[in-house]
Design a protein around this motif. Sequence first.
Motif, PDB file in Angstrom:
ATOM      1  N   THR A 209       0.847  -1.194   0.000  1.00 28.45           N
ATOM      2  CA  THR A 209       0.000   0.000   0.000  1.00 28.45           C
ATOM      3  C   THR A 209       0.882   1.244   0.000  1.00 28.45           C
ATOM      4  O   THR A 209       2.074   1.178   0.313  1.00 28.45           O
ATOM      5  N   ASN A 210       0.290   2.379  -0.325  1.00 30.84           N
ATOM      6  CA  ASN A 210       1.037   3.641  -0.285  1.00 30.84           C
ATOM      7  C   ASN A 210       1.575   3.917   1.108  1.00 30.84           C
ATOM      8  O   ASN A 210       2.685   4.438   1.256  1.00 30.84           O
ATOM      9  N   SER A 211       0.808   3.572   2.113  1.00 31.83           N
ATOM     10  CA  SER A 211       1.246   3.782   3.498  1.00 31.83           C
ATOM     11  C   SER A 211       2.497   2.961   3.805  1.00 31.83           C
ATOM     12  O   SER A 211       3.444   3.458   4.421  1.00 31.83           O
ATOM     13  N   ILE A 212       2.513   1.724   3.373  1.00 38.03           N
ATOM     14  CA  ILE A 212       3.688   0.867   3.577  1.00 38.03           C
ATOM     15  C   ILE A 212       4.873   1.433   2.798  1.00 38.03           C
ATOM     16  O   ILE A 212       5.980   1.546   3.326  1.00 38.03           O
ATOM     17  N   LEU A 213       4.642   1.800   1.543  1.00 31.71           N
ATOM     18  CA  LEU A 213       5.716   2.338   0.704  1.00 31.71           C
ATOM     19  C   LEU A 213       6.309   3.620   1.275  1.00 31.71           C
ATOM     20  O   LEU A 213       7.498   3.887   1.115  1.00 31.71           O
ATOM     21  N   ASP A 214       5.490   4.404   1.970  1.00 29.70           N
ATOM     22  CA  ASP A 214       5.977   5.648   2.580  1.00 29.70           C
ATOM     23  C   ASP A 214       6.868   5.382   3.787  1.00 29.70           C
ATOM     24  O   ASP A 214       7.654   6.251   4.168  1.00 29.70           O
ATOM     25  N   ASN A 215       6.752   4.194   4.392  1.00 32.79           N
ATOM     26  CA  ASN A 215       7.437   3.932   5.661  1.00 32.79           C
ATOM     27  C   ASN A 215       8.615   2.970   5.590  1.00 32.79           C
ATOM     28  O   ASN A 215       9.472   2.997   6.475  1.00 32.79           O
ATOM     29  N   VAL A 216       8.646   2.097   4.581  1.00 32.23           N
ATOM     30  CA  VAL A 216       9.711   1.094   4.517  1.00 32.23           C
ATOM     31  C   VAL A 216      10.152   0.841   3.080  1.00 32.23           C
ATOM     32  O   VAL A 216       9.423   1.130   2.134  1.00 32.23           O
TER      33      VAL A 216
ATOM     34  N   LYS B 102      18.369 -19.701 -11.722  1.00 27.37           N
ATOM     35  CA  LYS B 102      17.632 -19.625 -10.457  1.00 27.37           C
ATOM     36  C   LYS B 102      18.430 -18.752  -9.499  1.00 27.37           C
ATOM     37  O   LYS B 102      19.642 -18.912  -9.358  1.00 27.37           O
ATOM     38  N   SER B 103      17.723 -17.848  -8.846  1.00 30.28           N
ATOM     39  CA  SER B 103      18.348 -16.924  -7.919  1.00 30.28           C
ATOM     40  C   SER B 103      17.673 -17.022  -6.559  1.00 30.28           C
ATOM     41  O   SER B 103      16.447 -17.153  -6.476  1.00 30.28           O
ATOM     42  N   ILE B 104      18.480 -16.949  -5.508  1.00 29.49           N
ATOM     43  CA  ILE B 104      17.988 -16.832  -4.138  1.00 29.49           C
ATOM     44  C   ILE B 104      18.577 -15.543  -3.588  1.00 29.49           C
ATOM     45  O   ILE B 104      19.799 -15.368  -3.586  1.00 29.49           O
ATOM     46  N   THR B 105      17.705 -14.645  -3.165  1.00 31.09           N
ATOM     47  CA  THR B 105      18.175 -13.375  -2.648  1.00 31.09           C
ATOM     48  C   THR B 105      17.647 -13.152  -1.239  1.00 31.09           C
ATOM     49  O   THR B 105      16.546 -13.593  -0.898  1.00 31.09           O
ATOM     50  N   LYS B 106      18.449 -12.477  -0.436  1.00 28.42           N
ATOM     51  CA  LYS B 106      18.055 -12.103   0.915  1.00 28.42           C
ATOM     52  C   LYS B 106      17.948 -10.585   0.952  1.00 28.42           C
ATOM     53  O   LYS B 106      18.869  -9.878   0.531  1.00 28.42           O
ATOM     54  N   TRP B 107      16.817 -10.096   1.439  1.00 24.65           N
ATOM     55  CA  TRP B 107      16.521  -8.677   1.478  1.00 24.65           C
ATOM     56  C   TRP B 107      16.321  -8.245   2.924  1.00 24.65           C
ATOM     57  O   TRP B 107      15.787  -9.005   3.732  1.00 24.65           O
ATOM     58  N   CYS B 108      16.711  -7.024   3.223  1.00 25.97           N
ATOM     59  CA  CYS B 108      16.516  -6.455   4.557  1.00 25.97           C
ATOM     60  C   CYS B 108      15.546  -5.287   4.443  1.00 25.97           C
ATOM     61  O   CYS B 108      15.680  -4.435   3.559  1.00 25.97           O
ATOM     62  N   LEU B 109      14.585  -5.241   5.354  1.00 29.46           N
ATOM     63  CA  LEU B 109      13.599  -4.164   5.380  1.00 29.46           C
ATOM     64  C   LEU B 109      14.171  -2.989   6.175  1.00 29.46           C
ATOM     65  O   LEU B 109      14.697  -3.175   7.275  1.00 29.46           O
ATOM     66  N   LEU B 110      14.081  -1.791   5.601  1.00 28.84           N
ATOM     67  CA  LEU B 110      14.583  -0.588   6.262  1.00 28.84           C
ATOM     68  C   LEU B 110      13.475   0.451   6.406  1.00 28.84           C
ATOM     69  O   LEU B 110      12.556   0.516   5.584  1.00 28.84           O
ATOM     70  N   SER B 111      13.610   1.263   7.418  1.00 28.46           N
ATOM     71  CA  SER B 111      12.712   2.393   7.632  1.00 28.46           C
ATOM     72  C   SER B 111      13.103   3.526   6.695  1.00 28.46           C
ATOM     73  O   SER B 111      14.290   3.851   6.574  1.00 28.46           O
ATOM     74  N   THR B 112      12.119   4.150   6.065  1.00 24.44           N
ATOM     75  CA  THR B 112      12.421   5.296   5.199  1.00 24.44           C
ATOM     76  C   THR B 112      12.891   6.496   6.023  1.00 24.44           C
ATOM     77  O   THR B 112      13.653   7.323   5.522  1.00 24.44           O
TER      78      THR B 112
END
Length: 129
Positions: free
Chosen positions: A43-50, A102-112
Amino acid sequence: MQIFEKTIVVSKDDLDQLNHVNNVRYVQWVQDIAEAHWLQNATNSILDNVFWVLVNHQIDYKSQAVLGDQLLVKTYVTRSEGITSERIVEFINKTTDKLIVKSITKWCLLSTKTKRPKRITPEIAKLFD
């Protein structure tokens, strides 16, 4: 597990000096489909925060793709816990139905706001169920 798909047609710009898809192009496509999947679901709210940053990338090249090949690109999230998420991306030749990369990726969530790691909330984890 939600699977997100798109089709890529290999163009001349995707090729290396050996006339098959450049390995660097696959890395770009992995990032592009991960972003498209995220933007479709958040959502836009999620995109604005992380936002996500890539922290680890493993890619296995099983075969090659050449000019004109149609590639089915499939991605899905296999795990989301703590501050990280694991994503699979598969490239399949649509003519032969053969897995080529085939790719395996690890992602980290960050605060905007802080640019620091942020825990994955149940709301975010559910985006990929």
